[in-house]
Design a protein around this motif. Structure first.
Motif, mmCIF file in Angstrom:
data_model
loop_
_atom_site.group_PDB
_atom_site.id
_atom_site.type_symbol
_atom_site.label_atom_id
_atom_site.label_comp_id
_atom_site.label_asym_id
_atom_site.label_seq_id
_atom_site.Cartn_x
_atom_site.Cartn_y
_atom_site.Cartn_z
ATOM 1 N N THR A 53 0.865 -1.176 0.000
ATOM 2 C CA THR A 53 0.000 0.000 0.000
ATOM 3 C C THR A 53 0.901 1.225 0.000
ATOM 4 O O THR A 53 2.126 1.101 -0.010
ATOM 5 C CB THR A 53 -0.989 -0.002 1.182
ATOM 6 N N ASP A 54 0.297 2.418 -0.025
ATOM 7 C CA ASP A 54 1.134 3.604 -0.177
ATOM 8 C C ASP A 54 1.286 4.348 1.145
ATOM 9 O O ASP A 54 0.726 3.960 2.177
ATOM 10 C CB ASP A 54 0.607 4.499 -1.295
ATOM 11 N N ALA A 55 2.072 5.412 1.087
ATOM 12 C CA ALA A 55 2.524 6.087 2.309
ATOM 13 C C ALA A 55 1.401 6.750 3.096
ATOM 14 O O ALA A 55 1.587 7.112 4.257
ATOM 15 C CB ALA A 55 3.602 7.120 1.965
ATOM 16 N N ARG A 56 0.218 6.906 2.471
ATOM 17 C CA ARG A 56 -0.901 7.424 3.250
ATOM 18 C C ARG A 56 -1.290 6.455 4.361
ATOM 19 O O ARG A 56 -1.955 6.829 5.328
ATOM 20 C CB ARG A 56 -2.122 7.639 2.339
ATOM 21 N N TYR A 57 -0.915 5.195 4.209
ATOM 22 C CA TYR A 57 -1.401 4.152 5.109
ATOM 23 C C TYR A 57 -0.301 3.497 5.929
ATOM 24 O O TYR A 57 -0.488 2.389 6.417
ATOM 25 C CB TYR A 57 -2.136 3.082 4.297
ATOM 26 N N THR A 58 0.848 4.144 6.070
ATOM 27 C CA THR A 58 1.968 3.522 6.776
ATOM 28 C C THR A 58 1.560 3.072 8.176
ATOM 29 O O THR A 58 1.766 1.916 8.568
ATOM 30 C CB THR A 58 3.141 4.520 6.865
ATOM 31 N N VAL A 59 0.965 3.989 8.943
ATOM 32 C CA VAL A 59 0.574 3.671 10.319
ATOM 33 C C VAL A 59 -0.550 2.646 10.333
ATOM 34 O O VAL A 59 -0.519 1.657 11.068
ATOM 35 C CB VAL A 59 0.144 4.958 11.059
ATOM 36 N N GLN A 60 -1.545 2.885 9.495
ATOM 37 C CA GLN A 60 -2.711 1.997 9.468
ATOM 38 C C GLN A 60 -2.325 0.566 9.098
ATOM 39 O O GLN A 60 -2.858 -0.395 9.666
ATOM 40 C CB GLN A 60 -3.722 2.558 8.477
ATOM 41 N N ILE A 119 5.636 -0.310 1.696
ATOM 42 C CA ILE A 119 5.004 0.958 1.336
ATOM 43 C C ILE A 119 5.577 1.467 0.028
ATOM 44 O O ILE A 119 6.765 1.795 -0.059
ATOM 45 C CB ILE A 119 5.215 2.001 2.455
ATOM 46 N N ALA A 120 4.745 1.506 -0.990
ATOM 47 C CA ALA A 120 5.167 2.052 -2.279
ATOM 48 C C ALA A 120 3.925 2.217 -3.141
ATOM 49 O O ALA A 120 2.892 1.614 -2.879
ATOM 50 C CB ALA A 120 6.153 1.118 -2.978
ATOM 51 N N ARG A 121 4.052 3.055 -4.153
ATOM 52 C CA ARG A 121 2.969 3.163 -5.128
ATOM 53 C C ARG A 121 3.344 2.312 -6.338
ATOM 54 O O ARG A 121 4.517 2.148 -6.643
ATOM 55 C CB ARG A 121 2.806 4.618 -5.577
ATOM 56 N N PRO A 122 2.318 1.789 -7.056
ATOM 57 C CA PRO A 122 2.646 1.135 -8.313
ATOM 58 C C PRO A 122 3.340 2.134 -9.243
ATOM 59 O O PRO A 122 2.980 3.314 -9.190
ATOM 60 C CB PRO A 122 1.284 0.738 -8.883
ATOM 61 N N PRO A 123 4.311 1.736 -10.091
ATOM 62 C CA PRO A 123 4.731 0.360 -10.313
ATOM 63 C C PRO A 123 5.858 -0.112 -9.394
ATOM 64 O O PRO A 123 6.331 -1.237 -9.568
ATOM 65 C CB PRO A 123 5.220 0.406 -11.760
ATOM 66 N N ALA A 124 6.268 0.722 -8.415
ATOM 67 C CA ALA A 124 7.360 0.286 -7.535
ATOM 68 C C ALA A 124 6.973 -0.985 -6.774
ATOM 69 O O ALA A 124 7.826 -1.823 -6.464
ATOM 70 C CB ALA A 124 7.718 1.402 -6.549
ATOM 71 N N THR A 125 5.676 -1.148 -6.489
ATOM 72 C CA THR A 125 5.221 -2.356 -5.809
ATOM 73 C C THR A 125 5.525 -3.594 -6.649
ATOM 74 O O THR A 125 5.988 -4.608 -6.126
ATOM 75 C CB THR A 125 3.707 -2.286 -5.578
#
Ligand SMILES: [Mn+2]
Ligand SMILES: [Mn+2]
Lengths: 352, 352
Positions: A51-58, A69-75
């Motif tokens: 998932t992305d950095a908006r959700y690190t804690v969650q 934690i990364a956005r596509p396409p890095a995932t």
């Protein structure tokens, strides 16, 4: 391996080493992470939530699997080494064509390409049979919806806007910490002929039927119930429709038990409505499973071979719709038990 | 042909004779039919809306194109003669792999097979630039959200549950005939470090910041706004975060004009936050378009080449998130005008 045995067995049955999970409900079901729409899950010997950095804690708080934690396409680049040489299933009913093209670009370019395998309902099938904890959540959602209906029922009267009825139901559920499971249907008079018309600005008239279809969303789990109520003294034609639907609904509910198929149950209701000359007016299927999604398996529709087993939770919701006249739908939420069923929805069905 | 010239031109640019539209928002945009999730649209010389018998009446009332009532795969069989020998685009960002397999089976088996062409954002791109009527709808949704915030703002105080704040906002919008555009975020104290934590049962404490992100859904169109408010006297550390985000937000808003790219605007905010040592803490992109979808194009993110043109409506929403401490996000809804921009969201941004 971090992979539970039941999941390993499901992958084996599907003939894959790993599964790229893109359905939000399946991601939540497997990982516990509640924002599955912005995530992917690689289900393998070492499962990883992306998932992305908006959700690190969650993600740290919620997910039972490690997260990256990364956005596509890095995932996809991160996952590439983990899928080298593996048979990786994707969820063909959920994955978009564009994302499949990206999986191919990232996972099949190297020397040990992954083999991408189209799969269907690998996790969805598991989700159909609820754990006791899941049953408790759906039960709680339905109990709240019953309370909401009891509180709002006296307010359903001539002169009231459909949207005000919906607002009261939603407000009641909100105050109790729940959301609305879907856009609430409040369909009065001739609008009753629209099976899925949501609540409009129409003012309810006298001597009309009002169909109310709604559910609570509590702790990730849904409920789903429909009641059709009378305002004033509806015509004998409308009452006849109501009696026919109630007869079909009660007969179908009575037939819910382990071993029954979705197709058999649909036929129980459809045959009875057909005997009243209302086969054409029953314009949809009998019902569906309910859980993390408000519409999920098993399917209760004509010719469905889905077999009920204990722990499934399904709706039974026959309806008839007569353009220019109105409509009736009655829907109960039913738990399949070892020796039959339990009706979770408790609101009265008398046409008052 | 029933196909408007602008749509014909869009198909020509995409190199297709017809488009199989599966995005619910695109179906609504093109046809007017509001239940796009249960429909498909064949956009061709003779456009046809496909949906099932639950929506017979609704399709007649709403759709500007003729409708054909059937469930898949009967829909695909019906469409087959109409696509014979044509180049038919599909929406790769929306269409599932399973549905593409069904299109192939139904449309490529005969003597004059259709050619299926992967397309991206053919209709989405048109939707980015709003008509005056669409601008009026988003404006109305935002005006209602501003009213809701003014009504609920005094209620945001120590001792109140986050979920109660969300319930009041939602109740206000419901009473005015609107829905909530998305799950409302009310994130207080340390929960402010979760950019997309929704409202929880947490009780707001004294001397905390509370981030409230919500929107109205009115007549199909969304609004989107975030305010971060102070309860009591938050620490100087929190106030410093607030001032930095406000500075970045106002600078980025000031830079919104025709010709600016999404990447340039993102950089305005990101550079300013970087100067405060907060580049890492700004864990998401600057903003997005808003319309029939609450998140749509153009994209305001690092390196986005999307160019703003008059009629676009976008959010500008920098935020910083510090685990264990809290967070701040400020979001305005902005209309791109001929000579710059107009801020549609009117709620005050002073940290009271
Ligand atoms: Mn239902
Ligand atoms: Mn936003």
């Amino acid at each position: 391996s971090l992979l539970p045995d039941t999941l390993r067995a499901a992958l084996d049955r599907a003939g894959v080493d790993a599964l790229w999970v893109s359905s939000p409900e399946n991601i939540r079901y497997l990982s516990g992470f509640t924002s599955g729409r912005d995530a992917r899950l690689l289900l393998s010997a070492q499962p990883t939530l992306y998932t992305d950095a908006r959700y690190t804690v969650q993600a740290q708080e919620e997910s039972r699997f490690p997260s990256f934690i990364a956005r596509p396409p890095a995932t996809l680049a991160h996952a590439a080494p983990a899928v080298e040489g593996l048979r990786v299933g994707f969820e063909a009913d959920h994955l978009t064509v564009a994302e499949l093209e990206r999986l191919r670009a990232h996972w099949q370019a190297g020397e040990r390409p992954a083999t991408l395998v189209s799969t269907s309902r690998v996790i969805d099938t598991l989700r159909q049979v609820k754990t006791p904890d899941e049953v408790a959540r759906v039960r709680a959602a339905q109990a709240l919806a019953d309370e909401a209906f009891a509180a709002v029922r006296p307010f359903i009267a001539a002169g009231v806007r459909e949207s005000d009825v919906a607002a009261r139901l939603e407000g009641f559920m909100r105050e109790r910490g729940a959301g609305s499971a879907f856009g609430i249907t409040v369909a009065s008079g001739p609008r009753g002929a629209m099976p899925h018309g949501t609540a409009s600005a129409r003012v309810i008239g006298n001597d009309e039927l009002v169909t109310v279809d709604f559910g609570a969303l509590l702790d990730g789990y849904h409920s789903d119930m429909t009641r059709t109520v009378a305002v004033g003294n509806p015509s004998e034609e409308l009452r006849r429709l109501y009696r026919a639907v109630l007869e079909a609904e009660e007969a179908a509910v009575a037939a819910v038990r382990p071993g029954a198929t979705g197709g058999e149950l649909d036929a129980v209701a459809r045959d009875l409505l057909g005997a009243h000359g209302l086969a054409e007016a029953f314009a949809h299927s009998l019902g569906h499973g309910v859980g993390l999604a408000v519409h999920e398996g098993p399917s209760l529709r004509a010719a469905s071979a889905d077999v009920l087993v204990p722990g499934m939770i399904v709706t039974v919701e026959p309806g008839v719709y007569v353009p220019g006249v109105g409509g009736v739908r009655i829907e109960d939420l039913i738990l399949v038990t070892e020796d039959g069923h339990e009706v979770l929805s408790r609101s009265a069905k008398e046409l008052l």
